[in-house]
Design a protein around this motif. Sequence first.
Motif, PDB file in Angstrom:
ATOM      1  N   CYS A   1      31.601  14.442 -28.278  1.00 38.49           N
ATOM      2  CA  CYS A   1      31.323  12.875 -28.751  1.00 38.49           C
ATOM      3  C   CYS A   1      31.398  11.731 -27.786  1.00 38.49           C
ATOM      4  N   PHE A   2      32.737  12.103 -27.392  1.00 40.38           N
ATOM      5  CA  PHE A   2      32.969  10.927 -26.048  1.00 40.38           C
ATOM      6  C   PHE A   2      32.022  11.147 -25.131  1.00 40.38           C
ATOM      7  N   TRP A   3      31.541  12.406 -24.808  1.00 40.37           N
ATOM      8  CA  TRP A   3      30.591  12.562 -23.527  1.00 40.37           C
ATOM      9  C   TRP A   3      29.434  11.843 -23.793  1.00 40.37           C
ATOM     10  N   HIS A   4      28.982  11.946 -25.183  1.00 39.69           N
ATOM     11  CA  HIS A   4      27.636  11.569 -25.693  1.00 39.69           C
ATOM     12  C   HIS A   4      27.821  10.180 -25.671  1.00 39.69           C
ATOM     13  N   LEU A   5      28.785   9.311 -25.981  1.00 37.94           N
ATOM     14  CA  LEU A   5      29.080   7.804 -25.741  1.00 37.94           C
ATOM     15  C   LEU A   5      28.977   7.431 -24.428  1.00 37.94           C
ATOM     16  N   VAL A   6      29.477   8.059 -23.413  1.00 37.03           N
ATOM     17  CA  VAL A   6      29.374   7.793 -21.987  1.00 37.03           C
ATOM     18  C   VAL A   6      28.004   7.899 -21.567  1.00 37.03           C
ATOM     19  N   ASP A   7      27.105   8.706 -22.171  1.00 33.77           N
ATOM     20  CA  ASP A   7      25.659   8.788 -22.080  1.00 33.77           C
ATOM     21  C   ASP A   7      25.117   7.428 -22.799  1.00 33.77           C
ATOM     22  N   LEU A   8      25.203   7.245 -23.984  1.00 34.34           N
ATOM     23  CA  LEU A   8      24.688   6.257 -24.692  1.00 34.34           C
ATOM     24  C   LEU A   8      25.094   4.801 -24.182  1.00 34.34           C
ATOM     25  N   LEU A   9      26.291   4.708 -23.597  1.00 35.14           N
ATOM     26  CA  LEU A   9      26.549   3.357 -22.878  1.00 35.14           C
ATOM     27  C   LEU A   9      25.680   3.256 -21.589  1.00 35.14           C
ATOM     28  N   TRP A  10      25.534   4.294 -20.956  1.00 32.31           N
ATOM     29  CA  TRP A  10      24.532   4.044 -19.655  1.00 32.31           C
ATOM     30  C   TRP A  10      23.153   4.001 -20.260  1.00 32.31           C
ATOM     31  N   ILE A  11      22.675   4.416 -21.124  1.00 29.38           N
ATOM     32  CA  ILE A  11      21.106   4.225 -21.590  1.00 29.38           C
ATOM     33  C   ILE A  11      21.135   2.625 -22.157  1.00 29.38           C
ATOM     34  N   VAL A  12      22.140   2.131 -22.226  1.00 25.42           N
ATOM     35  CA  VAL A  12      21.982   0.678 -22.717  1.00 25.42           C
ATOM     36  C   VAL A  12      22.263  -0.157 -21.324  1.00 25.42           C
ATOM     37  N   LEU A  13      23.272   0.319 -20.368  1.00 19.73           N
ATOM     38  CA  LEU A  13      23.334  -0.408 -19.133  1.00 19.73           C
ATOM     39  C   LEU A  13      22.315  -0.436 -18.245  1.00 19.73           C
ATOM     40  N   PHE A  14      21.611   0.855 -18.133  1.00 21.05           N
ATOM     41  CA  PHE A  14      20.427   0.958 -17.158  1.00 21.05           C
ATOM     42  C   PHE A  14      19.312   0.064 -17.447  1.00 21.05           C
ATOM     43  N   PRO A  15      18.962  -0.130 -18.547  1.00 22.38           N
ATOM     44  CA  PRO A  15      17.965  -1.122 -18.688  1.00 22.38           C
ATOM     45  C   PRO A  15      18.411  -2.682 -18.618  1.00 22.38           C
ATOM     46  N   LEU A  16      19.629  -3.061 -19.231  1.00 18.11           N
ATOM     47  CA  LEU A  16      20.162  -4.205 -19.042  1.00 18.11           C
ATOM     48  C   LEU A  16      20.351  -4.553 -17.832  1.00 18.11           C
ATOM     49  N   LEU A  17      20.887  -4.065 -16.922  1.00 17.69           N
ATOM     50  CA  LEU A  17      21.091  -4.423 -15.533  1.00 17.69           C
ATOM     51  C   LEU A  17      19.827  -4.192 -14.853  1.00 17.69           C
ATOM     52  N   TYR A  18      19.281  -3.070 -14.658  1.00 19.36           N
ATOM     53  CA  TYR A  18      18.096  -2.860 -13.588  1.00 19.36           C
ATOM     54  C   TYR A  18      16.891  -3.136 -14.196  1.00 19.36           C
ATOM     55  N   LEU A  19      16.425  -3.257 -15.481  1.00 24.01           N
ATOM     56  CA  LEU A  19      14.838  -3.448 -15.420  1.00 24.01           C
ATOM     57  C   LEU A  19      14.736  -4.743 -16.538  1.00 24.01           C
ATOM     58  N   VAL A  20      15.679  -5.255 -17.402  1.00 24.40           N
ATOM     59  CA  VAL A  20      15.244  -6.350 -18.095  1.00 24.40           C
ATOM     60  C   VAL A  20      15.430  -7.843 -16.952  1.00 24.40           C
ATOM     61  N   SER A  21      14.233  -8.353 -16.847  1.00 27.19           N
ATOM     62  CA  SER A  21      14.159  -9.630 -16.282  1.00 27.19           C
ATOM     63  C   SER A  21      14.411 -10.881 -17.195  1.00 27.19           C
TER      64      SER A  21
END
Length: 194
Positions: free
Chosen positions: A174-194
């Motif tokens: 579950c911790f590893w899935h949290l790590v994945d989930l956080l990145w799934i939010v971080l990636f668009p937030l930082l890299y994609l959303v203008s």
Amino acid sequence: MTAGSTSTARPRRIPGEQGTWVFLFGDMLVFAVFFATFMVERSKAPDVFDAARKTLHVNIGLVNTLVLLTSSLFVVAAIGAIRTGQRAIAARALLISAGCGVVFVALKITEYVLLAGAGHGPGANHFYLYYFILTGLHLLHVLIGILVLVLMFTQTKRTELSVNRLAVIEGGGCFWHLVDLLWIVLFPLLYLVS
């Protein structure tokens, strides 16, 4: 009793220990505060944030997303194999998952070096400050997660697992899935959303 039910059906339960979920939700809350703060700061200087966002290496971020998703898939396979006593399959799946974590770390460090080499360090502007804080905190979680995966791997060598030990393994997953989930939010937030 209906035709589809059996008397030996196991009751549904939440994986892991209850304390694990308190920690995971607390961790998500901390990240939520960081995400909200980032969005407030972005609203104050949208042009600066958008120009800085365009300097990020989207391909590295996308590959890292795929690496973490693949890793989570192998964690699911590993826990399923552990539950059914297929220790060798679980061990291989956990090693692949930890290997994916190492690939993520290597790619993230590469991106940090590329950004710093171009003069885009944490002191360049508020976007980069938040970028390095958010991704650095996530990177710390990935490193801890790799250690958790290694701990889970050691459990595949046991012939018997108690209910408590299985709950710890599930909590690690579950911790590893949290790590994945956080990145799934971080990636668009930082890299994609203008």
